[in-house]
Enzyme design. Structure first.
Site, PDB file in Angstrom:
ATOM      1  N   ARG A 175      21.736  34.947  10.752  1.00 47.37           N
ATOM      2  CA  ARG A 175      22.952  35.224   9.972  1.00 47.37           C
ATOM      3  C   ARG A 175      23.448  36.634  10.298  1.00 47.37           C
ATOM      4  NH1 ARG A 175      24.380  32.467   5.345  1.00 47.37           N
ATOM      5  NH2 ARG A 175      26.270  33.722   5.601  1.00 47.37           N
ATOM      6  N   HIS A 206      30.842  26.044   4.476  1.00 39.13           N
ATOM      7  CA  HIS A 206      30.077  27.284   4.713  1.00 39.13           C
ATOM      8  C   HIS A 206      30.075  27.533   6.231  1.00 39.13           C
ATOM      9  CE1 HIS A 206      27.569  30.581   3.954  1.00 39.13           C
ATOM     10  NE2 HIS A 206      26.503  30.006   3.419  1.00 39.13           N
ATOM     11  N   CYS A 237      19.087  26.162   5.120  1.00 39.19           N
ATOM     12  CA  CYS A 237      19.974  27.328   5.031  1.00 39.19           C
ATOM     13  C   CYS A 237      19.446  28.356   4.021  1.00 39.19           C
ATOM     14  CB  CYS A 237      21.379  26.888   4.664  1.00 39.19           C
ATOM     15  SG  CYS A 237      21.422  25.853   3.181  1.00 39.19           S
ATOM     16  N   GLN A 244      27.514  29.974   8.012  1.00 42.74           N
ATOM     17  CA  GLN A 244      26.153  29.438   8.051  1.00 42.74           C
ATOM     18  C   GLN A 244      25.971  28.500   9.240  1.00 42.74           C
ATOM     19  OE1 GLN A 244      23.323  29.865   5.754  1.00 42.74           O
ATOM     20  NE2 GLN A 244      22.420  28.943   7.572  1.00 42.74           N
ATOM     21  N   ARG A 302      33.199  34.926  -0.807  1.00 36.91           N
ATOM     22  CA  ARG A 302      32.485  33.742  -1.300  1.00 36.91           C
ATOM     23  C   ARG A 302      33.147  33.379  -2.612  1.00 36.91           C
ATOM     24  NH1 ARG A 302      26.082  32.644  -1.637  1.00 36.91           N
ATOM     25  NH2 ARG A 302      26.563  32.392   0.572  1.00 36.91           N
ATOM     26  N   ASP A 304      18.840  20.876   2.367  1.00 36.46           N
ATOM     27  CA  ASP A 304      19.454  21.880   1.482  1.00 36.46           C
ATOM     28  C   ASP A 304      19.112  21.478   0.049  1.00 36.46           C
ATOM     29  OD1 ASP A 304      21.052  23.918   0.463  1.00 36.46           O
ATOM     30  OD2 ASP A 304      22.950  23.091   1.178  1.00 36.46           O
TER      31      ASP A 304
HETATM   32  N1   CP Z   1      22.450  30.435   3.048  1.00 40.61           N
HETATM   33  C1   CP Z   1      23.138  31.304   2.296  1.00 40.61           C
HETATM   34  O1   CP Z   1      24.380  31.371   2.350  1.00 40.61           O
HETATM   35  O2   CP Z   1      22.359  32.084   1.530  1.00 40.61           O
HETATM   36  P1   CP Z   1      22.857  33.039   0.350  1.00 40.61           P
HETATM   37  O3   CP Z   1      23.398  32.157  -0.742  1.00 40.61           O
HETATM   38  O4   CP Z   1      21.653  33.809  -0.064  1.00 40.61           O
HETATM   39  O5   CP Z   1      23.962  33.919   0.901  1.00 40.61           O
END
Ligand code: CP
Length: 336
Positions: free
Chosen positions: A297, A130, A269, A133, A103, A228
């Site tokens: 996930r 992402h 998400c 996701q 990330r 979101d």
């Molecule tokens: N949706 C998501 O990626 O959550 P986090 O930021 O908690 O990983």
């Protein structure tokens, strides 16, 4: 050829569907308490330049359930980009782990890691997209699709800012031939440049990609209403402008959901700013599938890890394992 999971448009529709089939297989196994240990002895390096709950927990638990091991490499804990180049980090970590999840603040960083890594790199969110996701999201949509509707007949309406998740939903819908609509003030809609980037994929798949400033009309035939956060870390100075642009017209609340079909499901998400982009009533209501979405996930990360790592693992025979153990024990017996 070494393949990474950086962008869903790097994959064909068939490949994405197969990843979701594998997700379903591994989810069923997990529900029986019988997750196959397909990655026994493998290691995952998890690089996080930003905080995470779902991505971190899902990848770490997925690797454990598959018989492997995950290392959490948080900001400041490794030299990435500060005292060591991205290329050197990628090359060195690749010599020790079987797969990297990253990330990163900037999309260029994950591209740099993938360029120099000699193991698969999985994008766990960047400032651009992402993909893990939205693979999970479409899997969740298939689980909750109205009876009799095929994937290509599903319509996702994203109400809110053109976040990395919103852009990624457009990507995967374009590839899979689904309908995607973003309802947002013009200033916060996906840019023309990004829309142009999915035109070929949409043309090929038959996807319908559209934009609207009218959330009420947009949700009228939605199968899934998705939202979101309206602002993220680093956008604090924009909060008053964003709040004024989105509230109350683009908040997903009971009044807006009343304009969607009764069969429509609500998705987010997460993390969420409850009472901002969506109300508690919707998030915790009967149409909400946010917890199934979050749980998925875990099952999606298991499928991705198996997809990218399992074919690369050496699976030594019992005879070979016994031979090497014997050599090491003979050596040790001389002086222990
Ligand atoms: N949706 C998501 O990626 O959550 P986090 O930021 O908690 O990983």
């Amino acid at each position: 050829m070494l393949k990474h999971f950086i962008h869903t448009l790097d994959f064909s529709k068939e490949e994405l569907l197969r990843m979701m089939e594998l997700t379903s297989i591994l989810k069923r196994a997990d529900k029986d308490g019988a997750c196959p240990r397909l990655l026994s002895g493998a290691s995952l390096g998890m690089i996080f330049e930003e905080p995470s709950t779902r991505t971190r927990v899902s990848f770490e638990v997925a690797m454990t359930k598959l018989g492997g091991h995950a290392l959490y490499l948080r900001p400041g804990e490794i030299h990435l980009g500060a005292r060591e180049s991205i290329a050197d980090t990628a090359r060195v970590v690749s010599r020790m782990v079987d797969v990297v999840e990253a990330r990163t603040l900037k999309h260029e960083t994950v591209l740099g890691l993938a360029k120099y890594a000699t193991v698969p790199v999985i994008n766990g969110l960047t400032d651009f997209n992402h993909p893990t996701q939205v693979l999970c999201d479409v899997f969740t949509m298939m689980e909750h699709a109205p009876k009799g509707k095929d994937l290509e007949e599903l319509k996702v309406v994203f109400v809110g800012d053109a976040t990395n998740v919103c852009v990624s939903l457009m990507h995967i819908c374009a590839r899979l031939g689904m309908s995607f609509m973003q309802a947002a003030p013009a200033k916060y809609q996906i840019t023309e440049e990004r829309r142009a980037a999915v035109r070929d994929a949409s043309h090929e798949s038959g996807a319908r990609i559209a934009f609207s400033e009218d959330p009420v009309a947009a949700v009228a035939d939605a199968d899934f209403v998705y939202t979101d956060l309206w602002w993220w870390i680093g956008q604090e100075s924009e909060i008053p402008d964003r709040q004024a642009a989105f509230m109350p017209k683009y908040q997903v609340n009971a009044a807006l959901m009343a304009h969607a079909p009764a069969s429509a499901r609500f998705m987010h998400c997460l993390p969420a700013s409850r009472g901002v982009e969506a109300t508690d009533e919707v998030m915790d209501g009967a149409q909400s599938i946010i917890l199934d979405q979050s749980e998925n996930r875990l099952h999606t990360e298991k499928a991705l890890l198996v997809w990218f790592v399992y074919p690369r693992l050496k699976r030594p025979s019992d005879a070979l394992l016994a031979r090497h153990r014997g050599i090491a024990e003979d050596f040790l017996s001389d002086f222990l």
